[in-house]
Design a protein around this motif. Structure first.
Motif, PDB file in Angstrom:
ATOM      1  N   ILE A  22      11.125 -15.183  -3.166  1.00  0.00           N
ATOM      2  CA  ILE A  22       9.771 -15.122  -2.439  1.00  0.00           C
ATOM      3  C   ILE A  22       8.735 -14.096  -3.205  1.00  0.00           C
ATOM      4  CG2 ILE A  22       9.109 -13.813  -0.314  1.00  0.00           C
ATOM      5  CD1 ILE A  22      11.891 -14.282   0.908  1.00  0.00           C
ATOM      6  N   LEU A  23       8.982 -13.258  -3.968  1.00  0.00           N
ATOM      7  CA  LEU A  23       7.982 -12.483  -4.619  1.00  0.00           C
ATOM      8  C   LEU A  23       7.415 -13.335  -5.639  1.00  0.00           C
ATOM      9  CD1 LEU A  23       6.471  -9.861  -4.580  1.00  0.00           C
ATOM     10  CD2 LEU A  23       8.067  -8.954  -6.163  1.00  0.00           C
ATOM     11  N   SER A  25       7.100 -16.307  -6.018  1.00  0.00           N
ATOM     12  CA  SER A  25       6.182 -17.303  -5.333  1.00  0.00           C
ATOM     13  C   SER A  25       4.863 -16.728  -4.932  1.00  0.00           C
ATOM     14  CB  SER A  25       6.821 -18.032  -4.303  1.00  0.00           C
ATOM     15  OG  SER A  25       6.727 -17.277  -3.054  1.00  0.00           O
ATOM     16  N   LYS A  26       4.740 -15.272  -4.812  1.00  0.00           N
ATOM     17  CA  LYS A  26       3.302 -14.853  -4.336  1.00  0.00           C
ATOM     18  C   LYS A  26       2.548 -14.180  -5.463  1.00  0.00           C
ATOM     19  CE  LYS A  26       5.460 -13.494   0.213  1.00  0.00           C
ATOM     20  NZ  LYS A  26       4.612 -14.512   1.121  1.00  0.00           N
ATOM     21  N   LEU A  27       3.245 -14.296  -6.677  1.00  0.00           N
ATOM     22  CA  LEU A  27       2.517 -13.694  -8.020  1.00  0.00           C
ATOM     23  C   LEU A  27       2.137 -14.514  -9.078  1.00  0.00           C
ATOM     24  CD1 LEU A  27       4.891 -10.443  -8.095  1.00  0.00           C
ATOM     25  CD2 LEU A  27       2.582 -10.383  -7.440  1.00  0.00           C
ATOM     26  N   ASP A 140       9.946 -11.901   3.229  1.00  0.00           N
ATOM     27  CA  ASP A 140       8.733 -12.446   3.200  1.00  0.00           C
ATOM     28  C   ASP A 140       7.677 -11.469   3.389  1.00  0.00           C
ATOM     29  OD1 ASP A 140       7.214 -14.884   2.557  1.00  0.00           O
ATOM     30  OD2 ASP A 140       6.778 -14.793   4.493  1.00  0.00           O
ATOM     31  N   GLU A 141       7.777 -10.639   4.532  1.00  0.00           N
ATOM     32  CA  GLU A 141       6.928  -9.780   5.310  1.00  0.00           C
ATOM     33  C   GLU A 141       6.729  -8.692   4.095  1.00  0.00           C
ATOM     34  OE1 GLU A 141       6.717  -8.245   9.014  1.00  0.00           O
ATOM     35  OE2 GLU A 141       7.817  -9.806   9.751  1.00  0.00           O
ATOM     36  N   CYS A 143       7.527  -8.705   0.808  1.00  0.00           N
ATOM     37  CA  CYS A 143       6.905  -9.255  -0.405  1.00  0.00           C
ATOM     38  C   CYS A 143       5.441  -9.583  -0.306  1.00  0.00           C
ATOM     39  CB  CYS A 143       7.768 -10.384  -0.819  1.00  0.00           C
ATOM     40  SG  CYS A 143       9.366  -9.938  -1.341  1.00  0.00           S
ATOM     41  N   GLU A 144       4.930  -9.907   0.787  1.00  0.00           N
ATOM     42  CA  GLU A 144       3.616 -10.235   1.188  1.00  0.00           C
ATOM     43  C   GLU A 144       2.897  -8.831   0.888  1.00  0.00           C
ATOM     44  OE1 GLU A 144       2.444 -13.287   1.772  1.00  0.00           O
ATOM     45  OE2 GLU A 144       0.418 -12.554   1.762  1.00  0.00           O
ATOM     46  N   SER A 147       3.203  -7.955  -2.993  1.00  0.00           N
ATOM     47  CA  SER A 147       2.543  -8.789  -4.086  1.00  0.00           C
ATOM     48  C   SER A 147       0.971  -8.210  -3.831  1.00  0.00           C
ATOM     49  CB  SER A 147       2.561 -10.192  -3.473  1.00  0.00           C
ATOM     50  OG  SER A 147       2.110 -10.418  -2.500  1.00  0.00           O
ATOM     51  N   ALA A 148       0.507  -8.074  -2.634  1.00  0.00           N
ATOM     52  CA  ALA A 148      -1.137  -7.689  -2.517  1.00  0.00           C
ATOM     53  C   ALA A 148      -1.159  -6.430  -3.276  1.00  0.00           C
ATOM     54  CB  ALA A 148      -1.228  -7.409  -1.007  1.00  0.00           C
TER      55      ALA A 148
END
Ligand code: 4NP
Length: 155
Positions: A22-23, A25-27, A140-141, A143-144, A147-148
């Motif tokens: 998950i992480l 995929s957000k970076l 998911d929450e 890691c959002e 990542s930010a």
């Protein structure tokens, strides 16, 4: 130099492989390395649990290529951030740290959502089928937010 993040759970087959996928995929791949490990040794070399692979796939992520490995004290040197899934993982990893600088790298992942509350990501291994969906949503929450923060700090 890429920023390196390690996700840690007990077996490295249920929770931390999801957190890694998950992480990651957000970076942006170019600037960040994401990996995972388990504090236990039972699943070294194993693919993630089928139920983690399935919930990831349902959400558009492929994690089946990951292989289990055990957390090592060398990870304190290589990684910049170490996120643990629960209080037990936290105690195990902190116990292995050689100094305060290494301890400072270790954080409970759900502290991102519930600061200083030390909330566990429940281990879904022996639990209900829906446990994997719940774990996915929590991670998911978290890691959002992670990542930010990482993108704001390191780009
Ligand atoms: P995980 O779950 O820590 O989320 O990977 C577990 C998987 C396997 C075992 C324990 C926890 N086990 O005892 O084999």
């Amino acid at each position: 130099m890429p920023v390196k993040i390690l996700m840690v759970c007990l077996g490295n087959i249920c929770r931390s492989p999801l957190a890694e996928g998950i992480l990651a995929s957000k970076l942006p791949k170019k600037n960040f390395i994401v990996d995972s490990a388990g504090t236990g040794s039972w699943h070294i070399g194993h693919a993630p649990d089928k139920r983690s692979i399935a919930v990831a796939k349902k959400n558009g992520l492929i994690i089946s290529n990951q292989r289990g490995r055990q957390f090592s004290t060398d990870d304190f040197d290589f990684f910049d951030y170490i996120y643990v899934m629960d209080n037990s993982n936290y105690d195990t990893v902190i116990e292995l740290a050689k100094n305060q600088q290494q301890k400072d790298k270790v954080k409970m992942i759900l502290d991102e959502l519930f600061p200083n509350e030390n909330v566990d990501v429940p281990d879904p291994y022996f639990g209900l089928a829906n446990g994997f969906n719940m774990v996915y949503e929590m991670l998911d929450e978290a890691c959002e937010i992670i990542s930010a923060k990482l993108i704001a700090k390191h780009q």
